[in-house]
Write a protein that holds these residues in place. Structure first.
Motif, PDB file in Angstrom:
ATOM      1  N   LEU A 334       0.835  -1.205   0.000  1.00  0.00           N
ATOM      2  CA  LEU A 334       0.000   0.000   0.000  1.00  0.00           C
ATOM      3  C   LEU A 334       0.870   1.255   0.000  1.00  0.00           C
ATOM      4  CD1 LEU A 334      -2.747   1.416   0.225  1.00  0.00           C
ATOM      5  CD2 LEU A 334      -2.628   1.092   2.709  1.00  0.00           C
ATOM      6  N   ASP A 335       1.892   1.264   0.818  1.00  0.00           N
ATOM      7  CA  ASP A 335       2.802   2.424   0.876  1.00  0.00           C
ATOM      8  C   ASP A 335       3.503   2.620  -0.466  1.00  0.00           C
ATOM      9  OD1 ASP A 335       2.128   2.907   3.495  1.00  0.00           O
ATOM     10  OD2 ASP A 335       3.886   1.899   4.336  1.00  0.00           O
ATOM     11  N   PHE A 336       3.917   1.518  -1.072  1.00  0.00           N
ATOM     12  CA  PHE A 336       4.590   1.613  -2.374  1.00  0.00           C
ATOM     13  C   PHE A 336       3.661   2.235  -3.413  1.00  0.00           C
ATOM     14  CE2 PHE A 336       5.451  -0.054  -6.590  1.00  0.00           C
ATOM     15  CZ  PHE A 336       6.804   0.213  -6.745  1.00  0.00           C
ATOM     16  N   LEU A 337       2.435   1.753  -3.492  1.00  0.00           N
ATOM     17  CA  LEU A 337       1.497   2.254  -4.496  1.00  0.00           C
ATOM     18  C   LEU A 337       1.115   3.710  -4.242  1.00  0.00           C
ATOM     19  CD1 LEU A 337      -0.825  -0.873  -4.919  1.00  0.00           C
ATOM     20  CD2 LEU A 337       0.943  -0.074  -6.491  1.00  0.00           C
ATOM     21  N   LYS A 338       1.112   4.116  -2.990  1.00  0.00           N
ATOM     22  CA  LYS A 338       0.798   5.504  -2.664  1.00  0.00           C
ATOM     23  C   LYS A 338       1.897   6.457  -3.107  1.00  0.00           C
ATOM     24  CE  LYS A 338      -2.269   5.000   1.372  1.00  0.00           C
ATOM     25  NZ  LYS A 338      -2.371   5.170   2.841  1.00  0.00           N
ATOM     26  N   HIS A 339       3.143   5.994  -3.068  1.00  0.00           N
ATOM     27  CA  HIS A 339       4.274   6.894  -3.291  1.00  0.00           C
ATOM     28  C   HIS A 339       4.983   6.706  -4.628  1.00  0.00           C
ATOM     29  CE1 HIS A 339       3.856   6.952   1.189  1.00  0.00           C
ATOM     30  NE2 HIS A 339       4.063   8.255   0.969  1.00  0.00           N
ATOM     31  N   SER A 340       4.627   5.655  -5.372  1.00  0.00           N
ATOM     32  CA  SER A 340       5.252   5.431  -6.678  1.00  0.00           C
ATOM     33  C   SER A 340       4.218   5.664  -7.769  1.00  0.00           C
ATOM     34  CB  SER A 340       5.804   4.011  -6.791  1.00  0.00           C
ATOM     35  OG  SER A 340       6.348   3.796  -8.076  1.00  0.00           O
ATOM     36  N   GLN A 341       4.505   6.597  -8.644  1.00  0.00           N
ATOM     37  CA  GLN A 341       3.571   6.932  -9.716  1.00  0.00           C
ATOM     38  C   GLN A 341       3.889   6.215 -11.020  1.00  0.00           C
ATOM     39  OE1 GLN A 341       0.932   8.826  -8.853  1.00  0.00           O
ATOM     40  NE2 GLN A 341       1.872   8.757  -6.814  1.00  0.00           N
ATOM     41  N   ASN A 342       5.017   5.500 -11.056  1.00  0.00           N
ATOM     42  CA  ASN A 342       5.418   4.838 -12.290  1.00  0.00           C
ATOM     43  C   ASN A 342       4.650   3.533 -12.497  1.00  0.00           C
ATOM     44  OD1 ASN A 342       7.367   6.805 -12.847  1.00  0.00           O
ATOM     45  ND2 ASN A 342       8.905   5.757 -11.596  1.00  0.00           N
ATOM     46  N   PRO A 343       4.412   3.149 -13.747  1.00  0.00           N
ATOM     47  CA  PRO A 343       3.746   1.870 -14.003  1.00  0.00           C
ATOM     48  C   PRO A 343       4.490   0.710 -13.364  1.00  0.00           C
ATOM     49  CG  PRO A 343       3.837   3.173 -16.004  1.00  0.00           C
ATOM     50  CD  PRO A 343       4.682   3.892 -14.986  1.00  0.00           C
ATOM     51  N   VAL A 344       3.752  -0.286 -12.917  1.00  0.00           N
ATOM     52  CA  VAL A 344       4.305  -1.420 -12.196  1.00  0.00           C
ATOM     53  C   VAL A 344       3.610  -2.688 -12.678  1.00  0.00           C
ATOM     54  CG1 VAL A 344       2.625  -1.140 -10.318  1.00  0.00           C
ATOM     55  CG2 VAL A 344       4.780  -2.320  -9.864  1.00  0.00           C
ATOM     56  N   LEU A 345       4.288  -3.824 -12.539  1.00  0.00           N
ATOM     57  CA  LEU A 345       3.641  -5.100 -12.810  1.00  0.00           C
ATOM     58  C   LEU A 345       3.255  -5.750 -11.485  1.00  0.00           C
ATOM     59  CD1 LEU A 345       4.499  -7.852 -15.354  1.00  0.00           C
ATOM     60  CD2 LEU A 345       4.152  -8.487 -12.972  1.00  0.00           C
ATOM     61  N   LEU A 346       2.004  -6.167 -11.377  1.00  0.00           N
ATOM     62  CA  LEU A 346       1.488  -6.792 -10.161  1.00  0.00           C
ATOM     63  C   LEU A 346       0.978  -8.187 -10.485  1.00  0.00           C
ATOM     64  CD1 LEU A 346      -0.496  -3.684  -8.882  1.00  0.00           C
ATOM     65  CD2 LEU A 346       1.662  -4.542  -7.932  1.00  0.00           C
ATOM     66  N   ASP A 347       1.417  -9.156  -9.679  1.00  0.00           N
ATOM     67  CA  ASP A 347       1.080 -10.554  -9.951  1.00  0.00           C
ATOM     68  C   ASP A 347       0.830 -11.278  -8.635  1.00  0.00           C
ATOM     69  OD1 ASP A 347       0.865 -13.047 -11.344  1.00  0.00           O
ATOM     70  OD2 ASP A 347       2.957 -13.494 -10.866  1.00  0.00           O
ATOM     71  N   ALA A 348       0.231 -12.435  -8.713  1.00  0.00           N
ATOM     72  CA  ALA A 348       0.153 -13.408  -7.624  1.00  0.00           C
ATOM     73  C   ALA A 348      -0.318 -12.787  -6.307  1.00  0.00           C
ATOM     74  CB  ALA A 348       1.516 -14.099  -7.483  1.00  0.00           C
ATOM     75  N   ASP A 349       0.514 -12.880  -5.252  1.00  0.00           N
ATOM     76  CA  ASP A 349       0.081 -12.405  -3.932  1.00  0.00           C
ATOM     77  C   ASP A 349      -0.113 -10.896  -3.878  1.00  0.00           C
ATOM     78  OD1 ASP A 349      -0.248 -14.809  -2.606  1.00  0.00           O
ATOM     79  OD2 ASP A 349       1.850 -14.943  -2.010  1.00  0.00           O
ATOM     80  N   ALA A 350       0.531 -10.157  -4.752  1.00  0.00           N
ATOM     81  CA  ALA A 350       0.249  -8.718  -4.799  1.00  0.00           C
ATOM     82  C   ALA A 350      -1.214  -8.499  -5.170  1.00  0.00           C
ATOM     83  CB  ALA A 350       1.160  -8.031  -5.813  1.00  0.00           C
ATOM     84  N   LEU A 351      -1.722  -9.306  -6.089  1.00  0.00           N
ATOM     85  CA  LEU A 351      -3.130  -9.202  -6.479  1.00  0.00           C
ATOM     86  C   LEU A 351      -4.048  -9.714  -5.375  1.00  0.00           C
ATOM     87  CD1 LEU A 351      -2.855 -10.391 -10.197  1.00  0.00           C
ATOM     88  CD2 LEU A 351      -2.880  -8.053  -9.322  1.00  0.00           C
ATOM     89  N   ASN A 352      -3.603 -10.765  -4.685  1.00  0.00           N
ATOM     90  CA  ASN A 352      -4.412 -11.279  -3.575  1.00  0.00           C
ATOM     91  C   ASN A 352      -4.507 -10.259  -2.442  1.00  0.00           C
ATOM     92  OD1 ASN A 352      -4.916 -13.742  -4.853  1.00  0.00           O
ATOM     93  ND2 ASN A 352      -3.002 -14.626  -4.098  1.00  0.00           N
ATOM     94  N   LEU A 353      -3.421  -9.549  -2.185  1.00  0.00           N
ATOM     95  CA  LEU A 353      -3.446  -8.494  -1.157  1.00  0.00           C
ATOM     96  C   LEU A 353      -4.377  -7.361  -1.567  1.00  0.00           C
ATOM     97  CD1 LEU A 353       0.359  -8.363  -0.259  1.00  0.00           C
ATOM     98  CD2 LEU A 353      -1.493  -9.108   1.255  1.00  0.00           C
ATOM     99  N   ILE A 354      -4.330  -6.985  -2.827  1.00  0.00           N
ATOM    100  CA  ILE A 354      -5.204  -5.917  -3.314  1.00  0.00           C
ATOM    101  C   ILE A 354      -6.667  -6.327  -3.227  1.00  0.00           C
ATOM    102  CG2 ILE A 354      -5.877  -4.631  -5.392  1.00  0.00           C
ATOM    103  CD1 ILE A 354      -2.897  -4.579  -6.151  1.00  0.00           C
ATOM    104  N   SER A 355      -6.947  -7.613  -3.520  1.00  0.00           N
ATOM    105  CA  SER A 355      -8.339  -8.071  -3.497  1.00  0.00           C
ATOM    106  C   SER A 355      -8.926  -8.032  -2.084  1.00  0.00           C
ATOM    107  CB  SER A 355      -8.438  -9.489  -4.066  1.00  0.00           C
ATOM    108  OG  SER A 355      -7.823 -10.433  -3.211  1.00  0.00           O
ATOM    109  N   ARG A 356      -8.062  -8.059  -1.062  1.00  0.00           N
ATOM    110  CA  ARG A 356      -8.552  -7.965   0.324  1.00  0.00           C
ATOM    111  C   ARG A 356      -8.953  -6.547   0.690  1.00  0.00           C
ATOM    112  NH1 ARG A 356      -4.306 -11.413   3.970  1.00  0.00           N
ATOM    113  NH2 ARG A 356      -3.458  -9.304   4.232  1.00  0.00           N
ATOM    114  N   ASN A 357      -8.422  -5.587  -0.057  1.00  0.00           N
ATOM    115  CA  ASN A 357      -8.712  -4.179   0.224  1.00  0.00           C
ATOM    116  C   ASN A 357      -8.965  -3.483  -1.116  1.00  0.00           C
ATOM    117  OD1 ASN A 357      -8.817  -1.501   0.929  1.00  0.00           O
ATOM    118  ND2 ASN A 357      -6.896  -1.494   2.086  1.00  0.00           N
ATOM    119  N   GLN A 358     -10.231  -3.470  -1.530  1.00  0.00           N
ATOM    120  CA  GLN A 358     -10.582  -2.982  -2.862  1.00  0.00           C
ATOM    121  C   GLN A 358     -10.212  -1.514  -3.084  1.00  0.00           C
ATOM    122  OE1 GLN A 358     -12.205  -4.682  -5.589  1.00  0.00           O
ATOM    123  NE2 GLN A 358     -11.529  -6.486  -4.460  1.00  0.00           N
TER     124      GLN A 358
END
Length: 503
Positions: A334-358
């Motif tokens: 969450l901190d990374f996404l808040k402070h990094s504006q550059n495009p990123v690749l998100l996969d696997a558990d990163a997506l599972n973490l995001i799905s827990r907090n829409q």
């Protein structure tokens, strides 16, 4: 290669007939000749063909194929519905041509029940083509069910009978199960989805020289990634390049017990050509990563799981393989996404973490890439009835979030923020193993670091992954190949690409 709807394919036929010019019966002959050329080349151990023909133009193709194969010296039996056959105009022309040859047996469907199909016989399905828009009636349903029980090699012409080209099947629909489908000019969308593609066997696209003018000027949102597409994307390495020319890829991966995921993603990133590769991982993976990936730099992100993601400028991040779902890892993401504006690749558990907090979904930077498999996609965006609906929901979400979605499947789909869909046709079921997705994460992250656009990195990356898997399957079998073998084969894929780029 563009994918057209059946309506657009009919328009392509009409445009070709008017503008080449060519008669419709001659175009049918051209298509049938293409089928016969392929059959002669690939069915050398067979001497007999039993061809089941419907009353429409697909049946007309079947009659022409029967005649042409007979003239090549094969034994031919043709089966039709003698009681209810009202042939289309072109089918009738080819039926009359067929009847001129006394050596070709034409029998009623019902006689196939007592007919003996030996090992030398190939069964050809020319019952219904792309024109089918209804459920099969009882006669055809029972016939196809009987044919499906036979062990002989089966070939469908254009589309397996009973299959719709543009849409999902209705429940309990009867479909001819082909070993090969010889399809004219274009892939059909139903060939590329798991619920429907399982009926086609190996798909062979035959070029019947439909108007290139029509194909080039007609827009579509659906495309199959072919060799020409890849040749246009791939950038050979300059002789004057240095490591700074090819970017910095940072893999954020691993947790206690899942360091292998970080290793696979890191190795794949290096093998795909990133100038510098760094891995942010927990300290429990330090020795493993430094031993298995000595060319990559290690950055500590925590002890047994990642609780901090260091942000570096001018870098591309691939986040998720083996990450785990600890609450501190979720906070770090969450901190990374808040402070990094550059495009990123998100996969696997990163997506599972995001799905827990829409709420986090809206933080994904524009032009980023997510690479979910079907279950991860469902957790993120909700349940769908089938893969056709899932793809359409992915198009909506890609437009809404302005991201690229790599929707993993047998034929993985790349969806752009504009809603364009690129189906990938490399790869095989040997990739159905844990770790394959980690390899793909490393590949695409590396291409992004090398300044491929997000769209091209996804298209090329998925193609590379699949092609390397095809090479691996040839060496080790689909059963025995490993994700690490896929990484090892990337070099051979690049050799192939560089050879094509210079010819």
């Amino acid at each position: 290669m563009k994918i057209f709807t059946i309506e657009k394919i009919r328009e392509a036929d009409k445009f070709t007939i008017i503008n080449q010019p060519i008669s419709s019966i001659s175009l049918m002959e051209r298509a049938s000749s293409a089928c016969v050329e392929w059959i002669i080349e690939h069915c050398k151990n067979h001497t007999k063909f039993s061809i089941f023909c419907g009353s429409g133009n697909n049946g007309g193709d079947g009659f022409a194929i029967a005649r042409l194969l007979y003239l090549k010296g094969f034994d031919i039996n043709v089966f039709i519905d003698k009681e209810n056959s009202k042939f289309s105009d072109d089918a009738m022309i080819n039926y009359k041509r067929l009847k001129e040859f006394s050596g070709i047996s034409v029998q009623d469907f019902k006689h196939s029940e007592s007919f003996e199909f030996d090992e030398q016989t190939v069964i050809i399905d020319a019952l219904f083509g792309t024109g089918l828009s209804r459920k099969l009636d009882r006669t055809y349903k029972e016939l196809i069910e009987k044919l499906n029980k036979l062990s002989q090699v089966k070939i469908s012409i254009d589309v397996p009978s009973g299959l719709f080209a543009d849409e999902i099947l209705e429940e309990n629909q009867t479909i001819f199960i082909a070993d090969y489908t010889l399809s004219f000019q274009f892939w059909k969308r139903s060939f590329l989805h798991p619920e429907t593609g399982k009926f086609t066997g190996k798909v062979v696209i035959l070029d019947i020289d439909l108007s290139k003018e029509f194909i080039n000027k007609t827009a579509t949102d659906y495309v199959v990634t072919d060799d020409e597409t890849i040749k246009g994307i791939f950038k050979p390495r300059s002789d004057f390049a240095h490591k700074g020319s090819h970017g910095k890829a940072i893999i954020v991966a691993g947790s206690y017990g899942k360091i292998g995921a970080a290793v696979l993603a890191t190795q794949a990133a290096m093998k795909t050509g990133a100038g510098l590769t760094l891995t942010i991982a927990p300290n429990c993976g330090y020795e493993i990563l430094q031993t298995t990936c000595p060319e990559a730099m290690f950055i500590s992100g925590g002890e047994n799981f990642i609780k901090e993601i260091e942000i570096q400028k001018d870098s591309v991040y691939g986040i998720g393989p083996g990450l785990g779902t600890d609450l501190q890892t979720e906070k770090a993401l969450l901190d990374f996404l808040k402070h990094s504006q550059n495009p990123v690749l998100l996969d696997a558990d990163a997506l599972n973490l995001i799905s827990r907090n829409q709420d986090i979904i809206s933080l994904i930077p524009k032009n980023s890439v997510i690479t979910p498999h079907p279950k991860e996609f469902e957790r993120l965006f909700g349940k769908t009835e089938d893969s056709f609906q899932r793809l359409e929901l992915a198009r909506i979400k890609a437009k809404e979030l302005k991201i690229h979605i790599v929707l993993k499947d047998h034929h993985t789909q790349i969806i752009t923020p504009e809603g364009k869909v690129f189906y990938n046709i490399t790869g095989n079921s040997g990739l159905a193993k844990g770790g394959s997705g980690d390899v793909l994460t490393g590949i695409i992250t590396s291409l992004l670091a090398q300044q491929y656009s997000a769209k091209n990195a996804c298209i090329l990356g998925v193609w590379l992954h699949g092609k390397a898997a095809d090479f691996s399957a040839e060496k080790f079998s689909k059963e025995a190949m490993l994700p690490s073998n896929v990484i090892d084969e990337l070099g051979n894929v690049f050799l192939l690409l560089n050879k094509k780029a210079t010819t």
